[in-house]
Scaffold this motif. Structure first.
Motif, PDB file in Angstrom:
ATOM      1  N   LYS A 117       0.829  -1.208   0.000  1.00  0.00           N
ATOM      2  CA  LYS A 117       0.000   0.000   0.000  1.00  0.00           C
ATOM      3  C   LYS A 117       0.864   1.259   0.000  1.00  0.00           C
ATOM      4  CE  LYS A 117      -3.866  -2.230   2.314  1.00  0.00           C
ATOM      5  NZ  LYS A 117      -3.350  -3.564   2.019  1.00  0.00           N
ATOM      6  N   TYR A 167       0.596   5.751  -0.673  1.00  0.00           N
ATOM      7  CA  TYR A 167      -0.346   6.870  -0.600  1.00  0.00           C
ATOM      8  C   TYR A 167       0.368   8.182  -0.935  1.00  0.00           C
ATOM      9  CZ  TYR A 167      -2.722   3.438   2.426  1.00  0.00           C
ATOM     10  OH  TYR A 167      -3.299   2.304   2.935  1.00  0.00           O
ATOM     11  N   TYR A 196      -0.333  12.244  -0.004  1.00  0.00           N
ATOM     12  CA  TYR A 196      -1.108  13.246   0.715  1.00  0.00           C
ATOM     13  C   TYR A 196      -0.609  14.626   0.315  1.00  0.00           C
ATOM     14  CZ  TYR A 196      -3.149   9.820   3.919  1.00  0.00           C
ATOM     15  OH  TYR A 196      -3.847   8.767   4.466  1.00  0.00           O
ATOM     16  N   LEU A 241      -5.748  13.151   1.481  1.00  0.00           N
ATOM     17  CA  LEU A 241      -5.382  12.024   0.626  1.00  0.00           C
ATOM     18  C   LEU A 241      -5.766  12.350  -0.811  1.00  0.00           C
ATOM     19  CD1 LEU A 241      -4.389   9.063   0.447  1.00  0.00           C
ATOM     20  CD2 LEU A 241      -6.787   8.384   0.740  1.00  0.00           C
ATOM     21  N   TYR A 247      -4.021   6.789  -3.866  1.00  0.00           N
ATOM     22  CA  TYR A 247      -3.493   5.643  -3.151  1.00  0.00           C
ATOM     23  C   TYR A 247      -3.448   4.429  -4.064  1.00  0.00           C
ATOM     24  CZ  TYR A 247      -8.491   4.627  -2.246  1.00  0.00           C
ATOM     25  OH  TYR A 247      -9.850   4.389  -2.360  1.00  0.00           O
ATOM     26  N   TYR A 290      -3.037  -0.054  -3.860  1.00  0.00           N
ATOM     27  CA  TYR A 290      -2.991  -1.266  -3.050  1.00  0.00           C
ATOM     28  C   TYR A 290      -1.983  -2.278  -3.583  1.00  0.00           C
ATOM     29  CZ  TYR A 290      -7.257   0.407  -0.783  1.00  0.00           C
ATOM     30  OH  TYR A 290      -8.169   1.144  -0.101  1.00  0.00           O
ATOM     31  N   TYR A 315      -3.173  -6.233   9.248  1.00  0.00           N
ATOM     32  CA  TYR A 315      -4.253  -5.486   9.899  1.00  0.00           C
ATOM     33  C   TYR A 315      -3.678  -4.462  10.862  1.00  0.00           C
ATOM     34  CZ  TYR A 315      -8.674  -4.719  12.329  1.00  0.00           C
ATOM     35  OH  TYR A 315      -9.801  -4.160  12.865  1.00  0.00           O
ATOM     36  N   ASN A 316      -4.220  -3.243  10.784  1.00  0.00           N
ATOM     37  CA  ASN A 316      -3.786  -2.164  11.678  1.00  0.00           C
ATOM     38  C   ASN A 316      -2.286  -1.872  11.594  1.00  0.00           C
ATOM     39  OD1 ASN A 316      -6.390  -1.800  12.462  1.00  0.00           O
ATOM     40  ND2 ASN A 316      -6.153  -2.698  14.495  1.00  0.00           N
ATOM     41  N   LEU A 365       1.011   4.078   8.847  1.00  0.00           N
ATOM     42  CA  LEU A 365       1.622   4.679   7.667  1.00  0.00           C
ATOM     43  C   LEU A 365       3.038   5.119   8.013  1.00  0.00           C
ATOM     44  CD1 LEU A 365      -1.079   7.108   6.239  1.00  0.00           C
ATOM     45  CD2 LEU A 365      -0.283   4.973   5.211  1.00  0.00           C
ATOM     46  N   TRP A 405     -10.241  -0.130   8.801  1.00  0.00           N
ATOM     47  CA  TRP A 405      -9.670  -1.299   8.131  1.00  0.00           C
ATOM     48  C   TRP A 405     -10.725  -2.355   7.832  1.00  0.00           C
ATOM     49  CZ3 TRP A 405      -4.627  -3.383   6.983  1.00  0.00           C
ATOM     50  CH2 TRP A 405      -3.644  -2.391   6.920  1.00  0.00           C
ATOM     51  N   SER A 406     -11.747  -2.412   8.642  1.00  0.00           N
ATOM     52  CA  SER A 406     -12.747  -3.473   8.456  1.00  0.00           C
ATOM     53  C   SER A 406     -13.499  -3.303   7.145  1.00  0.00           C
ATOM     54  CB  SER A 406     -13.718  -3.482   9.626  1.00  0.00           C
ATOM     55  OG  SER A 406     -14.381  -2.228   9.731  1.00  0.00           O
ATOM     56  N   GLY A 452     -12.117  -2.406   4.365  1.00  0.00           N
ATOM     57  CA  GLY A 452     -11.247  -2.782   3.262  1.00  0.00           C
ATOM     58  C   GLY A 452     -10.759  -1.622   2.433  1.00  0.00           C
ATOM     59  N   THR A 453     -10.989  -0.385   2.900  1.00  0.00           N
ATOM     60  CA  THR A 453     -10.536   0.760   2.117  1.00  0.00           C
ATOM     61  C   THR A 453      -9.119   1.189   2.503  1.00  0.00           C
ATOM     62  OG1 THR A 453     -11.525   2.307   3.690  1.00  0.00           O
ATOM     63  CG2 THR A 453     -12.861   1.655   1.800  1.00  0.00           C
ATOM     64  N   TYR A 454      -8.709   0.918   3.733  1.00  0.00           N
ATOM     65  CA  TYR A 454      -7.348   1.194   4.195  1.00  0.00           C
ATOM     66  C   TYR A 454      -6.947   2.652   4.023  1.00  0.00           C
ATOM     67  CZ  TYR A 454      -7.572  -3.797   3.324  1.00  0.00           C
ATOM     68  OH  TYR A 454      -7.973  -5.088   3.273  1.00  0.00           O
ATOM     69  N   LYS A 455      -7.902   3.566   4.089  1.00  0.00           N
ATOM     70  CA  LYS A 455      -7.580   4.982   3.991  1.00  0.00           C
ATOM     71  C   LYS A 455      -7.418   5.552   5.395  1.00  0.00           C
ATOM     72  CE  LYS A 455     -11.010   6.244   1.293  1.00  0.00           C
ATOM     73  NZ  LYS A 455     -11.809   7.129   0.405  1.00  0.00           N
ATOM     74  N   TYR A 456      -6.476   6.472   5.525  1.00  0.00           N
ATOM     75  CA  TYR A 456      -6.195   7.111   6.797  1.00  0.00           C
ATOM     76  C   TYR A 456      -6.635   8.565   6.710  1.00  0.00           C
ATOM     77  CZ  TYR A 456      -3.174   3.029   7.487  1.00  0.00           C
ATOM     78  OH  TYR A 456      -2.693   1.758   7.619  1.00  0.00           O
TER      79      TYR A 456
END
Lengths: 113, 114
Positions: A31, A33, A35, A45, A48, A50, A98-99, A102, B95-96, B98-102
Motif C-alpha cells: 500500500k 499513498y 497526501y 489524501l 493511493y 494497493y 491489519y492495523n 503509515l 480497516w474493516s 477494506g478501504t485502508y484509507k487514513y
C-alpha cells in the motif's frame, strides 16, 4: 525505521511546466499513498495504491496522476503546474497486515510561480 | 465534513509537566487510531496507535486513550521535553471496510517551554 524516499525535497517551477515527484520505498509494502498538506491544514489524501497496477483517487480532488508499475515506486505527475498546486506533497506506505501504521517520506515542498 | 477533528490548534506546556492532546472523530466505523509528530519541512513520524478493541496503549512517555462512546481519543506525554515541540496529528482508519484509507486531523502545535 521506515525507508521511504522522496525527491526532490524542494522544487520551484514556473506555471505550465510538467513535473514528476518521485517516491520509493524499500520495505516491500503493497500500500502506498500521496497526501497533500497546506500549512495549518490536515493532510488530504489525493491518491493511493494497493499494489502494482492499482491506483485510486483519494478524497481530495487533484489534477495530478500517479502510476504503480513497480511495488517500490509510486511517482506523482502534474502535466501542467499552476500556482494553486503550491503545497507540500507527502508520500507514505504501509504493510498489508491489519492495523499497520503509515510510514511517511520527508515530503516535497512544491512552489509554482 | 471533517471526520477527524483537533479543536486546539496550539498548546504550551512547561518542561516536565504532562501534555494532553485531544482528538474527536465522527465516523463510528473507524477501528484504528494513530498519532503522528511532525517537524517543519519533514514528513510525519509515527508515534503510537490504538485499536478500537482497546481503551489504552502505552509506549514509554506516550499513552493514548480511546473513549469509543464519546468518539474521543487523547495523547498524553509525560514528562514533556523541549524536543517534543512539534505539530501532532491524529489519524483514523476503517480497516474493516477494506478501504485502508487514513483520515487526518488538522494538527495541534505543541510547545514545551524549558
Amino acid at each position: 525505521e521506515a525507508d521511504i524516499y522522496q525527491t526532490p525535497r524542494y522544487l520551484v517551477i514556473g506555471t505550465g511546466k510538467k513535473i514528476t515527484l518521485e517516491c520509493s520505498q524499500t520495505m516491500g509494502h503493497d500500500k502506498m499513498y500521496w497526501y497533500q498538506q497546506d500549512p495549518g491544514m490536515e493532510l488530504h489524501l489525493i491518491h493511493y495504491s494497493y499494489g502494482v497496477n492499482s491506483t485510486e483517487k483519494g478524497d481530495l480532488s487533484s489534477e495530478s496522476t500517479v502510476s504503480r508499475i513497480r511495488t517500490e515506486h509510486f511517482p506523482l505527475t502534474l502535466e501542467s503546474a499552476r500556482p494553486s498546486h503550491t503545497s507540500q506533497y507527502l508520500c507514505a506506505s504501509s504493510e498489508s497486515l491489519y492495523n499497520s501504521p503509515l510510514h511517511f517520506g520527508n515530503g516535497t515542498r512544491l512552489t509554482v510561480t | 465534513d471533517q471526520q477527524v477533528k483537533q479543536n486546539s490548534p496550539s498548546l504550551s506546556v512547561q518542561e516536565g509537566r504532562i501534555s494532553i492532546l485531544n482528538c474527536d472523530y465522527t465516523n463510528s466505523m473507524f477501528d484504528y487510531f494513530l498519532w503522528y509528530k511532525k517537524y517543519p519541512a519533514e514528513g510525519p513520524t509515527f508515534l503510537i496507535s490504538i485499536s478500537s478493541i482497546k481503551d489504552k496503549n502505552e509506549d514509554g512517555r506516550f499513552t493514548v486513550f480511546l473513549n469509543k462512546s464519546a468518539k474521543h481519543l487523547s495523547l498524553h506525554i509525560v514528562p514533556s521535553q523541549p524536543g517534543d515541540s512539534a505539530v501532532y496529528f491524529c489519524a483514523a482508519s476503517d480497516w474493516s471496510s477494506g478501504t485502508y484509507k487514513y483520515i487526518f486531523g488538522t494538527g495541534t502545535r505543541l510547545k514545551v517551554l524549558a
